[in-house]
Design an enzyme around this catalytic site. Structure first.
Site, PDB file in Angstrom:
ATOM      1  N   GLY A 191       0.815  -1.422  -0.022  1.00  0.00           N
ATOM      2  CA  GLY A 191      -0.014   0.056   0.351  1.00  0.00           C
ATOM      3  C   GLY A 191       0.799   0.938  -0.017  1.00  0.00           C
ATOM      4  O   GLY A 191       1.072   1.637   1.117  1.00  0.00           O
ATOM      5  N   THR A 192       1.198   1.261  -1.732  1.00  0.00           N
ATOM      6  CA  THR A 192       2.335   2.797  -0.854  1.00  0.00           C
ATOM      7  C   THR A 192       1.747   4.071  -1.396  1.00  0.00           C
ATOM      8  O   THR A 192       1.530   4.690  -2.447  1.00  0.00           O
ATOM      9  CB  THR A 192       3.035   2.455  -2.572  1.00  0.00           C
ATOM     10  OG1 THR A 192       3.709   1.353  -2.035  1.00  0.00           O
ATOM     11  CG2 THR A 192       4.310   3.286  -2.558  1.00  0.00           C
ATOM     12  N   GLY A 193       0.731   4.897  -0.779  1.00  0.00           N
ATOM     13  CA  GLY A 193      -0.216   5.489  -1.106  1.00  0.00           C
ATOM     14  C   GLY A 193       0.191   7.225   0.960  1.00  0.00           C
ATOM     15  O   GLY A 193       1.254   6.877   0.653  1.00  0.00           O
TER      16      GLY A 193
ATOM     17  N   LYS B 169      -6.209   6.176  19.344  1.00  0.00           N
ATOM     18  CA  LYS B 169      -6.523   7.053  17.883  1.00  0.00           C
ATOM     19  C   LYS B 169      -7.653   7.053  17.755  1.00  0.00           C
ATOM     20  O   LYS B 169      -8.204   7.995  17.246  1.00  0.00           O
ATOM     21  CB  LYS B 169      -5.892   5.829  17.357  1.00  0.00           C
ATOM     22  CG  LYS B 169      -5.839   6.778  15.449  1.00  0.00           C
ATOM     23  CD  LYS B 169      -4.887   6.964  15.155  1.00  0.00           C
ATOM     24  CE  LYS B 169      -4.762   8.110  14.580  1.00  0.00           C
ATOM     25  NZ  LYS B 169      -4.368   6.885  13.431  1.00  0.00           N
TER      26      LYS B 169
ATOM     27  N   ASN C  78     -12.325  12.657  11.060  1.00  0.00           N
ATOM     28  CA  ASN C  78     -12.656  11.306  10.120  1.00  0.00           C
ATOM     29  C   ASN C  78     -14.830  11.317   9.810  1.00  0.00           C
ATOM     30  O   ASN C  78     -15.064  11.741   9.083  1.00  0.00           O
ATOM     31  CB  ASN C  78     -12.596  10.167   9.971  1.00  0.00           C
ATOM     32  CG  ASN C  78     -10.947   9.966   9.923  1.00  0.00           C
ATOM     33  OD1 ASN C  78     -10.648  10.573   8.309  1.00  0.00           O
ATOM     34  ND2 ASN C  78     -10.634   9.825  10.617  1.00  0.00           N
TER      35      ASN C  78
ATOM     36  N   SER D 292      -8.048  11.654   5.806  1.00  0.00           N
ATOM     37  CA  SER D 292      -8.264  10.459   4.838  1.00  0.00           C
ATOM     38  C   SER D 292      -9.564  10.401   4.393  1.00  0.00           C
ATOM     39  O   SER D 292      -9.777  10.062   3.147  1.00  0.00           O
ATOM     40  CB  SER D 292      -7.271   9.419   5.427  1.00  0.00           C
ATOM     41  OG  SER D 292      -7.924   8.906   6.702  1.00  0.00           O
TER      42      SER D 292
END
Length: 318
Positions: free
Chosen positions: A17-19, A198, A206, A268
């Site tokens: 997951g290269t986001g 968190k 969110n 996000s």
């Protein structure tokens, strides 16, 4: 619980997951000298040709990276970082095994609650670690990450039923790699407590960012929405307490203070909504809500927001 696998020096990393999350942390690890392998999808060829670009107030990075389109191409690594959205976790049985050494560990850098349990079914509970990222970062184009603010990670070992594990040598070794890359690390003795902490930020910001079409600074500047934020935070505290992981009021105030100082930010979930991608509603809202209600807590405002987000998500993707 079996003994965790030993960690070797010069650890290799795979980024699934290269986001906004995986791209940022993977690039920082590689810049600091770690051997990192990146799994990409649509932008794989562009990253192979042009590299990975990270804009950051801490300094821009352009790197030639080891980029792979298919999990079968990945070399087996010591640490596999799961930085996918939780809405893609159904792919993990295909993605994880090719990348993970027999002595390796999976580091889950995802939002919400319950992901470590899913990963443990694939890799074994003794090989799973969780990470909570406090990071303002967006992927704004193919191979292009824009880091806006913060970046620290809280690490914790996973055990079945989220039993507290204390701080292990394996945690310290992985933390040292991130710290060499300029990433501040907190080591948590209790991963479940860290996940509830968190959620104190993730649930109000969110959720309200989507429901009210607002940035973090807008939510904080308006007295009515700030009250909503605080009311939702207090319900998260009630849910955490019902699950025997009480979170202090001072931690809630810390999150409010951090957000007031934060660069104006689209969360996000708001970015996913704006681009019609699936929302992480179950991981961030559904799983904690079910856990808290199962322990006897009633969280009416979170339950209302959860139902609203499910409706908005379904209509948005129709």
């Amino acid at each position: 619980m079996e003994s965790p696998p030993e960690m070797i020096p010069n650890r290799t990393y795979a980024i699934l997951g290269t986001g906004a999350v995986g791209g940022f942390y993977g690039a920082r690890l590689q810049q600091a000298g770690a051997q990192v392998h990146f799994l990409l999808r649509s932008d794989c060829e562009q990253v192979r040709q042009n590299g990975l670009f990270v804009e950051s107030p801490k300094g821009d990075i352009t790197l030639k990276v080891n980029a792979y389109r298919h999990p079968s191409e990945l070399p087996k690594c010591d640490v596999v970082v799961v930085a996918l959205k939780t809405t893609h976790n159904h792919l993990l049985p295909e993605l994880l095994p090719p990348a993970l050494k027999d002595t390796g560990v999976v580091l889950v850098l995802q939002n919400g609650l319950g992901s470590e349990e899913e990963v443990a079914k694939i890799a074994g509970p003794e090989r799973v670690m969780g990470g909570l990222c406090f990071l303002c970062s967006n992927k704004i184009g193919p191979g292009h990450i824009r880091h806006l603010d913060y970046g620290y990670i809280t690490l914790g070992e996973y055990a079945p039923d989220y039993r507290p594990c204390g701080i292990t040598e394996r945690m310290r070794l992985i933390a040292s790699d991130f710290e060499r890359a300029g990433i501040p690390i907190n080591l948590a003795e209790d991963l479940l407590l860290a996940r509830w902490e968190k959620l104190v930020w993730n649930i109000p910001y969110n959720g309200l960012s989507v429901a009210l079409d607002a940035r973090t600074d807008e939510l904080m500047a308006n007295p009515d929405t700030r009250t909503l934020v605080e009311d939702l935070m207090r319900e998260v505290l009630a849910g955490a307490a019902a699950c025997n992981r009480p979170v202090s009021e001072s931690f809630m105030q810390k999150m409010l203070d951090h957000t007031e100082k934060m660069t104006p930010y689209r969360t996000s979930m708001k970015l996913d909504f704006d681009t019609r991608r699936p929302l992480e509603v179950e991981a961030i809202f559904g799983n904690p809500l079910r856990a808290a209600m199962g322990a006897g807590a009633q969280l009416p405002q979170i339950a209302t927001l959860y139902r609203q987000l499910k409706f908005l998500d379904a209509r948005n993707r129709r």
